[in-house]
Motif scaffolding. Structure first.
Motif, PDB file in Angstrom:
ATOM      1  N   MET A   1       0.848  -1.201   0.000  1.00 17.26           N
ATOM      2  CA  MET A   1       0.000   0.000   0.000  1.00 17.26           C
ATOM      3  C   MET A   1       0.879   1.245   0.000  1.00 17.26           C
ATOM      4  SD  MET A   1      -2.872   1.123   2.808  1.00 17.26           S
ATOM      5  CE  MET A   1      -3.848   2.606   2.613  1.00 17.26           C
ATOM      6  N   PHE A   2       0.685   2.120  -0.960  1.00 24.84           N
ATOM      7  CA  PHE A   2       1.458   3.347  -1.064  1.00 24.84           C
ATOM      8  C   PHE A   2       0.608   4.489  -0.505  1.00 24.84           C
ATOM      9  CE2 PHE A   2       3.516   6.852  -3.556  1.00 24.84           C
ATOM     10  CZ  PHE A   2       4.781   6.702  -3.010  1.00 24.84           C
ATOM     11  N   ILE A   3       1.051   5.084   0.598  1.00 32.30           N
ATOM     12  CA  ILE A   3       0.259   6.071   1.314  1.00 32.30           C
ATOM     13  C   ILE A   3       0.680   7.483   0.933  1.00 32.30           C
ATOM     14  CG2 ILE A   3      -0.267   7.039   3.583  1.00 32.30           C
ATOM     15  CD1 ILE A   3      -0.198   4.265   4.735  1.00 32.30           C
ATOM     16  N   THR A   4      -0.264   8.221   0.384  1.00 37.60           N
ATOM     17  CA  THR A   4      -0.039   9.626   0.035  1.00 37.60           C
ATOM     18  C   THR A   4      -1.124  10.516   0.627  1.00 37.60           C
ATOM     19  OG1 THR A   4      -1.268   9.337  -2.032  1.00 37.60           O
ATOM     20  CG2 THR A   4       1.125   9.036  -2.129  1.00 37.60           C
ATOM     21  N   ASP A   5      -1.892   9.960   1.543  1.00 33.27           N
ATOM     22  CA  ASP A   5      -3.035  10.682   2.116  1.00 33.27           C
ATOM     23  C   ASP A   5      -2.969  10.605   3.636  1.00 33.27           C
ATOM     24  OD1 ASP A   5      -5.930  11.825   1.643  1.00 33.27           O
ATOM     25  OD2 ASP A   5      -6.126  10.235   3.145  1.00 33.27           O
ATOM     26  N   GLN A   6      -3.197  11.716   4.319  1.00 33.54           N
ATOM     27  CA  GLN A   6      -3.107  11.764   5.772  1.00 33.54           C
ATOM     28  C   GLN A   6      -4.106  10.822   6.436  1.00 33.54           C
ATOM     29  OE1 GLN A   6      -0.797  13.355   7.450  1.00 33.54           O
ATOM     30  NE2 GLN A   6      -1.542  12.796   9.474  1.00 33.54           N
ATOM     31  N   ALA A   7      -5.300  10.741   5.898  1.00 38.19           N
ATOM     32  CA  ALA A   7      -6.312   9.853   6.489  1.00 38.19           C
ATOM     33  C   ALA A   7      -5.873   8.391   6.396  1.00 38.19           C
ATOM     34  CB  ALA A   7      -7.651  10.059   5.784  1.00 38.19           C
ATOM     35  N   ASP A   8      -5.266   8.010   5.284  1.00 36.05           N
ATOM     36  CA  ASP A   8      -4.780   6.631   5.141  1.00 36.05           C
ATOM     37  C   ASP A   8      -3.651   6.347   6.130  1.00 36.05           C
ATOM     38  OD1 ASP A   8      -6.564   6.098   3.119  1.00 36.05           O
ATOM     39  OD2 ASP A   8      -5.145   6.503   1.499  1.00 36.05           O
ATOM     40  N   LEU A   9      -2.799   7.338   6.357  1.00 35.25           N
ATOM     41  CA  LEU A   9      -1.704   7.162   7.321  1.00 35.25           C
ATOM     42  C   LEU A   9      -2.250   6.984   8.729  1.00 35.25           C
ATOM     43  CD1 LEU A   9       1.311   7.146   8.023  1.00 35.25           C
ATOM     44  CD2 LEU A   9       1.206   9.646   8.181  1.00 35.25           C
ATOM     45  N   GLU A  10      -3.230   7.774   9.084  1.00 33.69           N
ATOM     46  CA  GLU A  10      -3.818   7.670  10.416  1.00 33.69           C
ATOM     47  C   GLU A  10      -4.515   6.329  10.591  1.00 33.69           C
ATOM     48  OE1 GLU A  10      -6.310  11.083  10.862  1.00 33.69           O
ATOM     49  OE2 GLU A  10      -4.638  12.511  10.735  1.00 33.69           O
ATOM     50  N   SER A  11      -5.182   5.861   9.553  1.00 30.23           N
ATOM     51  CA  SER A  11      -5.847   4.562   9.615  1.00 30.23           C
ATOM     52  C   SER A  11      -4.820   3.446   9.796  1.00 30.23           C
ATOM     53  CB  SER A  11      -6.660   4.338   8.342  1.00 30.23           C
ATOM     54  OG  SER A  11      -7.287   3.070   8.358  1.00 30.23           O
ATOM     55  N   PHE A  12      -3.713   3.526   9.072  1.00 28.05           N
ATOM     56  CA  PHE A  12      -2.667   2.512   9.220  1.00 28.05           C
ATOM     57  C   PHE A  12      -2.077   2.543  10.629  1.00 28.05           C
ATOM     58  CE2 PHE A  12       1.914   1.774   9.441  1.00 28.05           C
ATOM     59  CZ  PHE A  12       1.944   0.421   9.168  1.00 28.05           C
ATOM     60  N   ALA A  13      -1.840   3.727  11.160  1.00 21.21           N
ATOM     61  CA  ALA A  13      -1.268   3.847  12.498  1.00 21.21           C
ATOM     62  C   ALA A  13      -2.146   3.155  13.539  1.00 21.21           C
ATOM     63  CB  ALA A  13      -1.068   5.317  12.856  1.00 21.21           C
ATOM     64  N   THR A  14      -3.442   3.271  13.372  1.00 23.82           N
ATOM     65  CA  THR A  14      -4.375   2.609  14.291  1.00 23.82           C
ATOM     66  C   THR A  14      -4.299   1.093  14.142  1.00 23.82           C
ATOM     67  OG1 THR A  14      -5.893   4.507  14.215  1.00 23.82           O
ATOM     68  CG2 THR A  14      -6.790   2.390  14.951  1.00 23.82           C
ATOM     69  N   ARG A  15      -4.268   0.623  12.893  1.00 23.49           N
ATOM     70  CA  ARG A  15      -4.185  -0.824  12.666  1.00 23.49           C
ATOM     71  C   ARG A  15      -2.865  -1.390  13.177  1.00 23.49           C
ATOM     72  NH1 ARG A  15      -5.801   0.873   7.595  1.00 23.49           N
ATOM     73  NH2 ARG A  15      -3.816   0.255   6.641  1.00 23.49           N
ATOM     74  N   ALA A  16      -1.790  -0.640  12.995  1.00 26.75           N
ATOM     75  CA  ALA A  16      -0.466  -1.135  13.370  1.00 26.75           C
ATOM     76  C   ALA A  16      -0.340  -1.363  14.874  1.00 26.75           C
ATOM     77  CB  ALA A  16       0.605  -0.158  12.899  1.00 26.75           C
ATOM     78  N   CYS A  17      -1.140  -0.666  15.656  1.00 23.14           N
ATOM     79  CA  CYS A  17      -1.092  -0.850  17.115  1.00 23.14           C
ATOM     80  C   CYS A  17      -1.568  -2.243  17.523  1.00 23.14           C
ATOM     81  CB  CYS A  17      -1.926   0.220  17.814  1.00 23.14           C
ATOM     82  SG  CYS A  17      -1.151   1.853  17.849  1.00 23.14           S
ATOM     83  N   GLY A  18      -2.269  -2.936  16.624  1.00 23.77           N
ATOM     84  CA  GLY A  18      -2.716  -4.291  16.912  1.00 23.77           C
ATOM     85  C   GLY A  18      -1.758  -5.355  16.417  1.00 23.77           C
ATOM     86  N   SER A  19      -0.636  -4.957  15.823  1.00 23.71           N
ATOM     87  CA  SER A  19       0.347  -5.911  15.309  1.00 23.71           C
ATOM     88  C   SER A  19       1.341  -6.272  16.396  1.00 23.71           C
ATOM     89  CB  SER A  19       1.077  -5.303  14.104  1.00 23.71           C
ATOM     90  OG  SER A  19       2.073  -6.175  13.617  1.00 23.71           O
ATOM     91  N   SER A  20       1.953  -7.443  16.282  1.00 26.47           N
ATOM     92  CA  SER A  20       2.973  -7.843  17.263  1.00 26.47           C
ATOM     93  C   SER A  20       4.309  -7.185  16.972  1.00 26.47           C
ATOM     94  CB  SER A  20       3.141  -9.363  17.255  1.00 26.47           C
ATOM     95  OG  SER A  20       3.685  -9.805  16.011  1.00 26.47           O
ATOM     96  N   LEU A  21       4.503  -6.765  15.710  1.00 30.82           N
ATOM     97  CA  LEU A  21       5.773  -6.145  15.329  1.00 30.82           C
ATOM     98  C   LEU A  21       5.557  -5.107  14.243  1.00 30.82           C
ATOM     99  CD1 LEU A  21       6.475  -7.587  12.399  1.00 30.82           C
ATOM    100  CD2 LEU A  21       7.214  -9.457  13.859  1.00 30.82           C
TER     101      LEU A  21
END
Length: 379
Positions: A1-21
């Motif tokens: 996924m290539f992120i060029t949008d602030q909303a997409d970055l914020e969404s990824f940041a939220t999802r990443a908090c549920g990852s183990s790494l």
């Protein structure tokens, strides 16, 4: 996924908090700036790969929560430059971390093994190098650039699992905890403008009074380069600083005798440079800095360090650890001169060879050669 949008970055940041790494890598340029210019940020979670275009999003600080989430292990390979850049643009240190290059050195690999070589060893994949020296600031990025950037994090979780498993089997899982803590210590990346003169090329040519002038001038250059966000050498090169101080230039005419300075410095900057040199030269003798080297009353330790090195190399080979990870020449010299607050005499390093070095210095150890092999025995 290539992120060029602030909303997409914020969404990824939220999802990443549920990852183990979270595997992290950056692409940057610093040829024309004081601070490294972040051009790309690549991240890999348990489930997805993202590439963030920092030129297109508004705010990278939204990654702060996942960067500091204690449940998400941040993975790097040779991560000191990445961490320095991210600390500046995100505002927090990524913790906890694991650096696969540091870990590999505890498994018999060279201290600075490259990411590509480690991926090949751990995953059997040969990475393409065609875009390794590309201009990452240009847009749009080519498909090969995007793929190259993604590869830098795609395989990092698998490499981590491989090397961490090997460390665990050897009982070395926590040996690198102090090294990882140092990597995310803000003090490691703090700039001490006042001490910058010690890193000048050829600074050893200067006499104490001239060294005092170099201290003032190197500090001025550091602050000017930082404020203007340009490379230090664009203000003045190391060689020009040393030559100007060696000449003890007290006027602009004397200063401009140094090759290239008349073309590089404005009249205003030339006055500032001369003022720095004069201030340093006129500093009272008791406040002159000294060269960073052993005082004359310290014994010559070259022969002792050679013997110690032989013991360290033997134990490093037996333990399958890179020599430089176990210790370095500077630490051995410190031990030989009687210092004890040295890494080789702490923790697991002391257990492997530090105690033996103390026995060697006390005359309780014998080092000899038998059939082209170094042997070490108690006396």
């Amino acid at each position: 996924m290539f992120i060029t949008d602030q909303a997409d970055l914020e969404s990824f940041a939220t999802r990443a908090c549920g990852s183990s790494l979270l595997a992290i890598d950056t692409e940057f340029l610093r040829e024309k700036t004081y601070y490294a210019k972040l051009c790309l940020l690549q991240m890999q979670t348990d489930e997805e790969t993202v590439i963030v275009d920092p030129f297109a999003v508004d705010d990278l600080t939204v990654l702060a929560d996942v960067f500091t989430n204690p449940g998400v292990l941040k993975l790097f390979h040779a991560g000191s430059q990445d961490i320095e850049i991210l600390y500046r643009v995100v505002g927090v240190m990524p913790t906890p971390i694991f650096d696969t290059q540091l870990a590999a050195a505890l498994l018999g690999h060279t201290q600075q093994i490259g990411y590509g070589a480690l991926v090949n060893l751990c995953c059997g994949v040969q990475l393409k190098k065609i875009d390794s020296y590309t201009d990452w600031s240009r847009r749009p990025l080519s498909p090969s650039q995007v793929n190259y950037a993604a590869d830098d994090v795609v395989y990092l979780p698998a490499v981590y699992r491989k090397v961490s498993g090997q460390l665990a089997s050897l009982g070395r899982t926590h040996w690198l905890d102090p090294d990882f803590a140092e990597l995310v210590d803000p003090k490691k990346y703090a700039v001490n403008e006042r001490d910058r003169y010690r890193r000048l090329k050829r600074v050893g040519q200067l006499k104490p009074r001239q060294l005092s002038a170099a201290r003032e001038l190197a500090e001025w250059r550091e602050l000017k380069a930082e404020r203007s966000d340009i490379p230090r050498k664009w203000v003045m090169t190391d060689e020009q600083i040393v030559e100007a101080c060696k000449r003890e230039a007290r006027s602009i005419d004397e200063l401009f005798m140094v090759r290239g300075l008349s073309d590089k410095l404005s009249t205003r900057d030339a006055r500032a440079v001369v003022a720095c040199i004069v201030r340093g030269l006129d500093t009272p003798m008791e406040d002159w800095p000294e060269h960073a080297r052993p005082s004359r009353n310290e014994a010559n330790v070259d022969v002792v360090v050679d013997l110690m090195s032989a013991v360290v190399r033997k134990r490093a080979r037996e333990s399958n650890i890179a020599f430089q990870t176990l210790c370095n020449h500077s630490d051995l010299a410190k031990v030989a001169r009687g210092y004890r607050d040295v890494a080789i005499l702490q923790g697991w390093r002391r257990d492997i060879v530090g105690n033996e070095l103390l026995d060697l210095l006390a005359g309780r150890l014998c080092v000899f050669v038998r059939e082209d092999t170094v042997e070490v025995t108690k006396r």
